[in-house]
Motif scaffolding. Structure first.
Motif, PDB file in Angstrom:
ATOM      1  N   LEU A   1     -12.731 -10.180  25.438  1.00 30.57           N
ATOM      2  CA  LEU A   1     -12.252 -11.566  25.459  1.00 30.57           C
ATOM      3  C   LEU A   1     -11.856 -11.974  26.870  1.00 30.57           C
ATOM      4  O   LEU A   1     -12.163 -13.086  27.322  1.00 30.57           O
TER       5      LEU A   1
ATOM      6  N   TYR B   1     -18.131 -13.855  18.396  1.00 28.09           N
ATOM      7  CA  TYR B   1     -16.695 -13.551  18.450  1.00 28.09           C
ATOM      8  C   TYR B   1     -16.033 -14.289  17.295  1.00 28.09           C
ATOM      9  O   TYR B   1     -16.020 -15.527  17.252  1.00 28.09           O
TER      10      TYR B   1
ATOM     11  N   ILE C   1     -13.392 -15.644  26.698  1.00 31.19           N
ATOM     12  CA  ILE C   1     -13.439 -16.201  25.345  1.00 31.19           C
ATOM     13  C   ILE C   1     -12.054 -16.748  25.025  1.00 31.19           C
ATOM     14  O   ILE C   1     -11.086 -16.005  24.865  1.00 31.19           O
TER      15      ILE C   1
ATOM     16  N   ASP D   1     -11.893 -10.062  15.893  1.00 29.96           N
ATOM     17  CA  ASP D   1     -10.517 -10.004  16.398  1.00 29.96           C
ATOM     18  C   ASP D   1      -9.605 -10.369  15.228  1.00 29.96           C
ATOM     19  O   ASP D   1      -9.106 -11.487  15.132  1.00 29.96           O
TER      20      ASP D   1
ATOM     21  N   THR E   1     -10.060  -7.035  22.990  1.00 32.73           N
ATOM     22  CA  THR E   1      -9.206  -7.717  23.965  1.00 32.73           C
ATOM     23  C   THR E   1      -9.823  -7.698  25.354  1.00 32.73           C
ATOM     24  O   THR E   1      -9.828  -8.698  26.083  1.00 32.73           O
TER      25      THR E   1
END
Length: 424
Positions: free
Chosen positions: A247, A202, A252, A234, A244
């Protein structure tokens, strides 16, 4: 005077009546009869009957009673060894009572049924527990002989070599005759698929610490090609459409964040994902794909060496390599970093394994149970329009993976667009 005489006579009568009443209870109300009962009153030979003796006053006098069958004293409880109708006499304080016990012959089974806790297992460390039951509902497994193609086997059953084996049970009756069960098929399975591990990064071009994790992932992949990388951005440069949701689902909260097999926090060592490569999985994957005009088609297969016990889902990513965007770099002044004096930002930072879209739901499409049985192959065909964000279709690749109900990746496969990647 007459009144006094009458009162005196009444007193005498009352005393006599009272004395007579009291005198009648001096012996405590001695019992005049007893009753013996057997529980149960009908049994099979060899089963015990418990006897109870009570008197007509309601007292339990079992312990002070003697029980006889045909003049022979018996114990309480008592098991009749032969079939028939037996009179049991109880004696207590000179009183007797008789009850009849019906003893039926032990029923003889006419068939047996063999079953197993599973029909397939790993041949080298698995087993199947067998159960033999008569048509009368009695389990006779330990008294049965279990025979496979290889000869007599013990329970639980194991096999030294992979293969399909027929197993049958036999049970010998008291008269020497033998009952033979149904035949069941057991599959001792050999694993044929390599386990691979996925690591998701990520990340974002704005993230000053993200080069560190990107480098750690690059080193892990270089050390073992069965570690499959995916970069989930992101940012405004290479945003992943489902970022999104991921996450939030996988909690996250800071960048960079690495996740091994989607759900395990990565400590940025090679050893952590590499250790999972030794975990045998039930399935393996194969990928083939092609592009025509602006449409990508893909066929993904999932072959099961061994059936599953809970639902699996399949996810397919489309990734792109070779994307060049400036990357913020906290390590520009750190001599120990490979990004020392590379600039901040690094202007020509190459972003590989960048997730562009999915062919499936981001959390996976269900794999039918019927297609996840031992030896079965699930086949899925997909198509997707090349996303507008893709810069070079020659740099596209597909990553397909199977997840369990907890979203954890079970196995994964990677192939370049246009490549035929078979099971391995």
């Amino acid at each position: 005077m007459k009144i006094k005489s009458i009162l005196k006579q009444l007193a005498v009568v009352t005393f006599v009546v009272f004395a007579f009443a009291c005198g009648g209870s001096d012996d405590g109300g001695a019992a005049s009869s007893i009753t013996v009962t057997g529980n149960p009153s009908t049994v099979f030979a060899g089963e015990s009957v418990t006897f109870t003796v009570t008197n007509n006053l309601g007292a339990n006098v079992t312990t002070s009673s003697e029980l006889k069958v045909g003049g022979t004293v018996i114990s309480n409880p008592y098991a009749f060894s032969t079939a028939g109708s037996f009179e049991v006499t109880a004696t207590s304080g000179g009183l007797t009572s008789t009850t009849t016990i019906t003893v039926q012959p032990i029923p003889v089974p006419t068939s047996i049924t063999l079953s197993s806790t599973t029909d397939s297992f790993w041949y080298d460390d698995g087993q199947a527990s067998l159960l033999v039951v008569t048509n009368l509902g009695n389990e006779v497994t330990v008294n049965s002989t279990l025979t496979a193609d290889t000869g007599v086997v013990t329970n639980p059953v194991t096999f030294a070599n992979p293969g399909t084996y027929n197993v049958v049970a036999t049970y010998e009756l008291e008269d020497g005759s033998t009952l033979t069960s149904n035949t069941i098929e057991l599959k001792a399975v050999e694993s044929t698929h390599t386990t691979k591990v996925m690591v998701e990064d990520y990340t974002g071009t704005w993230c000053q610490y993200c080069p560190r994790l990107a480098y750690a992932l690059e080193q892990a992949v270089a050390s073992n090609s069965n570690i499959i990388p995916v970069a989930l951005h992101d940012d405004n440069d290479m945003p992943f459409p489902n970022i999104t949701s991921l996450l939030n689902t996988f909690n996250i909260t800071g960048f960079p964040s690495g996740r091994v097999n989607r759900t395990i926090n990565w400590n940025e060592s090679t050893a952590q994902p590499a250790a999972l490569l030794n975990n045998r999985q039930n399935m393996g994957l194969a990928i083939s794909s092609s592009i025509s005009g602006n449409t990508i088609t893909a066929e993904v297969k999932v072959h099961y060496d061994l059936k599953i016990t809970s639902e699996n889902r399949i996810v397919v990513y489309l990734l792109e390599d070779g994307l060049v965007y400036p990357q913020i770099n906290f390590y520009n002044g750190d001599p120990s970093s490979p990004y020392y004096q590379q600039g901040n930002p690094i202007q020509d930072f190459v972003h590989d394994n960048t997730a562009r879209t999915t062919f499936t739901d981001v959390y996976g499409d269900p794999i039918p149970f019927a297609d996840a049985a031992t030896g079965s192959t699930f086949v899925a065909n997909y198509s997707v329009t090349v996303p507008a964000s893709v810069q070079n279709t020659a740099n596209l690749e597909l990553v397909a993976f199977v997840v369990g109900t907890d979203n954890k990746v079970l196995n994964v496969q990677k192939a370049d667009l246009g490549e035929v990647k078979d099971f391995d």
